[in-house]
Design a protein around this motif. Structure first.
Motif, PDB file in Angstrom:
ATOM      1  N   GLY A  53     135.447 -68.448 -23.379  1.00  0.00           N
ATOM      2  CA  GLY A  53     134.571 -67.517 -22.661  1.00  0.00           C
ATOM      3  C   GLY A  53     133.748 -68.110 -21.529  1.00  0.00           C
ATOM      4  O   GLY A  53     132.890 -67.424 -20.974  1.00  0.00           O
ATOM      5  N   TYR A  54     133.981 -69.382 -21.173  1.00  0.00           N
ATOM      6  CA  TYR A  54     133.241 -69.958 -20.043  1.00  0.00           C
ATOM      7  C   TYR A  54     133.775 -69.333 -18.752  1.00  0.00           C
ATOM      8  O   TYR A  54     134.972 -69.432 -18.478  1.00  0.00           O
ATOM      9  CB  TYR A  54     133.421 -71.471 -19.989  1.00  0.00           C
ATOM     10  N   PRO A  55     132.941 -68.694 -17.949  1.00  0.00           N
ATOM     11  CA  PRO A  55     133.469 -68.035 -16.754  1.00  0.00           C
ATOM     12  C   PRO A  55     133.762 -69.021 -15.621  1.00  0.00           C
ATOM     13  O   PRO A  55     133.096 -70.061 -15.508  1.00  0.00           O
ATOM     14  CB  PRO A  55     132.324 -67.096 -16.353  1.00  0.00           C
ATOM     15  N   ARG A  56     134.749 -68.693 -14.802  1.00  0.00           N
ATOM     16  CA  ARG A  56     134.947 -69.452 -13.564  1.00  0.00           C
ATOM     17  C   ARG A  56     133.749 -69.218 -12.659  1.00  0.00           C
ATOM     18  O   ARG A  56     133.110 -68.164 -12.739  1.00  0.00           O
ATOM     19  CB  ARG A  56     136.218 -68.991 -12.873  1.00  0.00           C
ATOM     20  N   GLY A  57     133.404 -70.215 -11.850  1.00  0.00           N
ATOM     21  CA  GLY A  57     132.240 -70.083 -10.988  1.00  0.00           C
ATOM     22  C   GLY A  57     130.960 -70.536 -11.680  1.00  0.00           C
ATOM     23  O   GLY A  57     129.893 -70.528 -11.096  1.00  0.00           O
ATOM     24  N   LEU A  58     131.093 -70.958 -12.937  1.00  0.00           N
ATOM     25  CA  LEU A  58     129.927 -71.395 -13.715  1.00  0.00           C
ATOM     26  C   LEU A  58     129.190 -72.550 -13.028  1.00  0.00           C
ATOM     27  O   LEU A  58     127.958 -72.546 -12.959  1.00  0.00           O
ATOM     28  CB  LEU A  58     130.417 -71.834 -15.110  1.00  0.00           C
ATOM     29  N   CYS A  59     129.921 -73.532 -12.544  1.00  0.00           N
ATOM     30  CA  CYS A  59     129.335 -74.684 -11.858  1.00  0.00           C
ATOM     31  C   CYS A  59     129.988 -74.811 -10.489  1.00  0.00           C
ATOM     32  O   CYS A  59     130.973 -75.548 -10.315  1.00  0.00           O
ATOM     33  CB  CYS A  59     129.540 -75.957 -12.673  1.00  0.00           C
ATOM     34  N   PRO A  60     129.447 -74.072  -9.493  1.00  0.00           N
ATOM     35  CA  PRO A  60     130.127 -73.997  -8.187  1.00  0.00           C
ATOM     36  C   PRO A  60     130.284 -75.346  -7.484  1.00  0.00           C
ATOM     37  O   PRO A  60     131.292 -75.568  -6.819  1.00  0.00           O
ATOM     38  CB  PRO A  60     129.248 -73.042  -7.369  1.00  0.00           C
ATOM     39  N   VAL A  61     129.302 -76.243  -7.633  1.00  0.00           N
ATOM     40  CA  VAL A  61     129.422 -77.537  -6.938  1.00  0.00           C
ATOM     41  C   VAL A  61     130.610 -78.312  -7.520  1.00  0.00           C
ATOM     42  O   VAL A  61     131.414 -78.892  -6.788  1.00  0.00           O
ATOM     43  CB  VAL A  61     128.117 -78.359  -7.059  1.00  0.00           C
ATOM     44  N   SER A  62     130.752 -78.286  -8.840  1.00  0.00           N
ATOM     45  CA  SER A  62     131.864 -78.987  -9.479  1.00  0.00           C
ATOM     46  C   SER A  62     133.202 -78.429  -9.004  1.00  0.00           C
ATOM     47  O   SER A  62     134.137 -79.176  -8.728  1.00  0.00           O
ATOM     48  CB  SER A  62     131.784 -78.842 -11.003  1.00  0.00           C
ATOM     49  N   GLU A  63     133.275 -77.100  -8.893  1.00  0.00           N
ATOM     50  CA  GLU A  63     134.537 -76.478  -8.497  1.00  0.00           C
ATOM     51  C   GLU A  63     134.868 -76.805  -7.042  1.00  0.00           C
ATOM     52  O   GLU A  63     136.029 -77.063  -6.707  1.00  0.00           O
ATOM     53  CB  GLU A  63     134.492 -74.966  -8.752  1.00  0.00           C
ATOM     54  N   THR A  64     133.849 -76.823  -6.176  1.00  0.00           N
ATOM     55  CA  THR A  64     134.084 -77.184  -4.773  1.00  0.00           C
ATOM     56  C   THR A  64     134.502 -78.643  -4.658  1.00  0.00           C
ATOM     57  O   THR A  64     135.452 -78.974  -3.940  1.00  0.00           O
ATOM     58  CB  THR A  64     132.797 -76.955  -3.941  1.00  0.00           C
ATOM     59  N   CYS A  65     133.808 -79.520  -5.372  1.00  0.00           N
ATOM     60  CA  CYS A  65     134.138 -80.944  -5.296  1.00  0.00           C
ATOM     61  C   CYS A  65     135.557 -81.187  -5.812  1.00  0.00           C
ATOM     62  O   CYS A  65     136.303 -81.989  -5.237  1.00  0.00           O
ATOM     63  CB  CYS A  65     133.134 -81.781  -6.095  1.00  0.00           C
ATOM     64  N   TYR A  66     135.921 -80.476  -6.860  1.00  0.00           N
ATOM     65  CA  TYR A  66     137.270 -80.653  -7.408  1.00  0.00           C
ATOM     66  C   TYR A  66     138.343 -80.445  -6.335  1.00  0.00           C
ATOM     67  O   TYR A  66     139.348 -81.145  -6.296  1.00  0.00           O
ATOM     68  CB  TYR A  66     137.489 -79.687  -8.583  1.00  0.00           C
ATOM     69  N   ASN A  67     138.100 -79.496  -5.430  1.00  0.00           N
ATOM     70  CA  ASN A  67     139.106 -79.183  -4.411  1.00  0.00           C
ATOM     71  C   ASN A  67     139.210 -80.216  -3.299  1.00  0.00           C
ATOM     72  O   ASN A  67     140.131 -80.146  -2.493  1.00  0.00           O
ATOM     73  CB  ASN A  67     138.814 -77.810  -3.795  1.00  0.00           C
ATOM     74  N   THR A  68     138.270 -81.143  -3.217  1.00  0.00           N
ATOM     75  CA  THR A  68     138.280 -82.072  -2.082  1.00  0.00           C
ATOM     76  C   THR A  68     138.331 -83.551  -2.479  1.00  0.00           C
ATOM     77  O   THR A  68     138.425 -84.403  -1.611  1.00  0.00           O
ATOM     78  CB  THR A  68     137.048 -81.853  -1.176  1.00  0.00           C
ATOM     79  N   VAL A  69     138.269 -83.858  -3.785  1.00  0.00           N
ATOM     80  CA  VAL A  69     138.217 -85.283  -4.154  1.00  0.00           C
ATOM     81  C   VAL A  69     139.612 -85.903  -4.264  1.00  0.00           C
ATOM     82  O   VAL A  69     140.591 -85.216  -4.546  1.00  0.00           O
ATOM     83  CB  VAL A  69     137.483 -85.527  -5.501  1.00  0.00           C
TER      84      VAL A  69
END
Ligand code: PLP
Length: 404
Positions: free
Chosen positions: A358-374
């Motif tokens: 039940g953890y929603p996407r968008g929960l930790c936006p900085v983590s999700e953004t960083c994931y796309n660029t590291v």
């Protein structure tokens, strides 16, 4: 008239067709030498194959190195974390605040105890858990904070300790990447209530599989030791109904998470090389920092004297506005150059298992953004200077090619 053949980038530049190197350079690997082999061979001929005197010596060596009173070795970093969560008394419905920007083992350790991982977002510069996000997530059910020293860079210990003190929380540090790192001059392993180090082959030193918890608290030390071996004690004074020298009692639910003596022999032999490994890692990281400092297509990792990294990983961040390729294309292009780049990490709660919880996407936006660029570049102590130059050459080649 025949249409002129449109030449590709590769055809324009014969050299561009050739990869930066012939064999794939992995992002990390162990360094085992003859001394390590001899130490393991000798240990195999000793009386103890499983936990024996070498494990105790290895625990002492790690405790001495980081300056902690106690160390308890485990069969893996994962089982060590599991033991730490149990020793911290985490059980059903207790909350543990942790980072999503880590390997799944971190949050899984909480789930195994019946507790609930609560994900706090990360700082966009260090990729470490953001203390302000921790503050917002503390509830009466919060029992512990479980931060990760991402890439070997220590977390914001001062801020985290303040929060822990105010709310009476236990701090369990996942320092799988950070053996040898220091914070404010103090070794990681002697700051949090419990600190976990991993000895998986890509980590700072290896025992094949293995992990350890360091602590200064005797009660935690005893719980960790019991958990590692079925929750059993053999100490007469700890038994309720001592019945003779054969006797033991089980007081809590444990597991077999013991390290073998021949693995500990490897660990001891590796410890003798740790400082050499660390200085080589720092030298390679410094070479990368210098080589990439004037590129505007990527950002180099932060480096400072308070939180001194052990440089387990060297993670660059793409600058999407300056590139006409996304991370997947850059990843493929560097792999085609035989540079074994990697991505650390997929935010834990985006995995299907966590999504079902039940953890929603968008929960930790900085983590999700960083994931796309590291992107993690190869970094390990046995890399040669030529290997380092190959990485630098390939990074310039690929990023310059895709520069807008
Ligand atoms: C490697 C790692 C672990 C797990 O350690 P193992 O020894 O592989 O079980 C946990 N957390 C992080 C951040 C890791 O990198």
């Amino acid at each position: 008239m025949e249409k002129p053949h449109k030449r590709t980038f590769e055809e324009d530049n014969e050299n561009a067709r050739r990869p930066a190197r012939n064999a794939m350079l992995p992002y990390g690997r162990q360094w085992i030498d003859d001394r390590d082999c001899q130490a393991v061979a000798r240990a195999l001929l000793d009386d103890f194959i499983t936990t024996g005197p070498k494990v105790a010596q290895f625990e002492q060596a790690i405790a001495n190195y980081v300056g902690a009173r106690f160390a308890v070795a485990f069969s893996s970093g994962t089982s060590a974390l599991r033991g730490a969560c149990q020793a911290a008394g985490i059980e059903n419905d207790d909350e543990v605040i942790t980072t999503p920007f880590t390997f799944v083992a971190t949050a899984n350790a909480v789930l195994h105890t019946g507790g609930t991982p609560v994900f706090a977002d990360i700082d966009a510069d260090t990729f470490n858990i953001d203390p302000d996000c921790i503050k917002r997530l503390v509830t009466p059910r919060t029992k512990a904070i479980l931060p990760v020293d991402y890439a070997g860079r220590p977390v914001a210990h001062r801020e985290i300790a303040e929060i822990a003190k105010r709310h009476e929380l236990i701090v369990i540090e996942d320092a799988a990447h950070a053996l040898g790192a220091t914070y404010d001059g103090k070794h990681i392993g002697n700051i949090a209530d419990m600190t976990m180090f991993s000895f998986h082959p890509v980590k700072p030193i290896t025992t094949g599989e293995g992990g350890i918890i360091t602590t200064n608290d005797e009660e935690l030390y005893e719980r960790l030791t019991r958990f590692r071996s079925h929750g059993i004690t053999r100490l007469p004074e700890a038994c309720d109904h001592y019945d003779g020298p054969w006797y033991y009692e089980m007081h809590s639910l444990g597991i077999n998470a013991r390290l073998t003596d021949f693995q500990a022999a490897l660990g001891l032999s590796q410890m003798a090389k740790l400082d050499g490994f660390l200085s080589r890692r720092r030298a390679i990281a410094k070479a990368y920092q210098l080589a990439f400092s004037n590129m505007d297509t990527l950002m180099t990792p932060p480096d400072d004297d308070i939180a001194r990294s052990g440089w387990h990983l060297y993670v660059i961040r793409l600058v999407p506005e300056r590139l006409r390729a996304d991370r997947a294309q850059i990843y493929d292009a560097l792999r085609a150059e035989n540079i074994g780049v990697n991505v650390h990490y997929i935010p834990v709660y985006t995995h299907p298992f966590y999504q079902k919880l039940g953890y929603p996407r968008g929960l930790c936006p900085v983590s999700e953004t960083c994931y796309n660029t590291v992107l993690s570049l190869p970094l390990f102590p046995s890399m040669t200077d030529d290997d380092v130059q190959d990485v630098i050459f390939a990074v310039h080649k690929v990023f310059d090619h895709y520069k807008t």
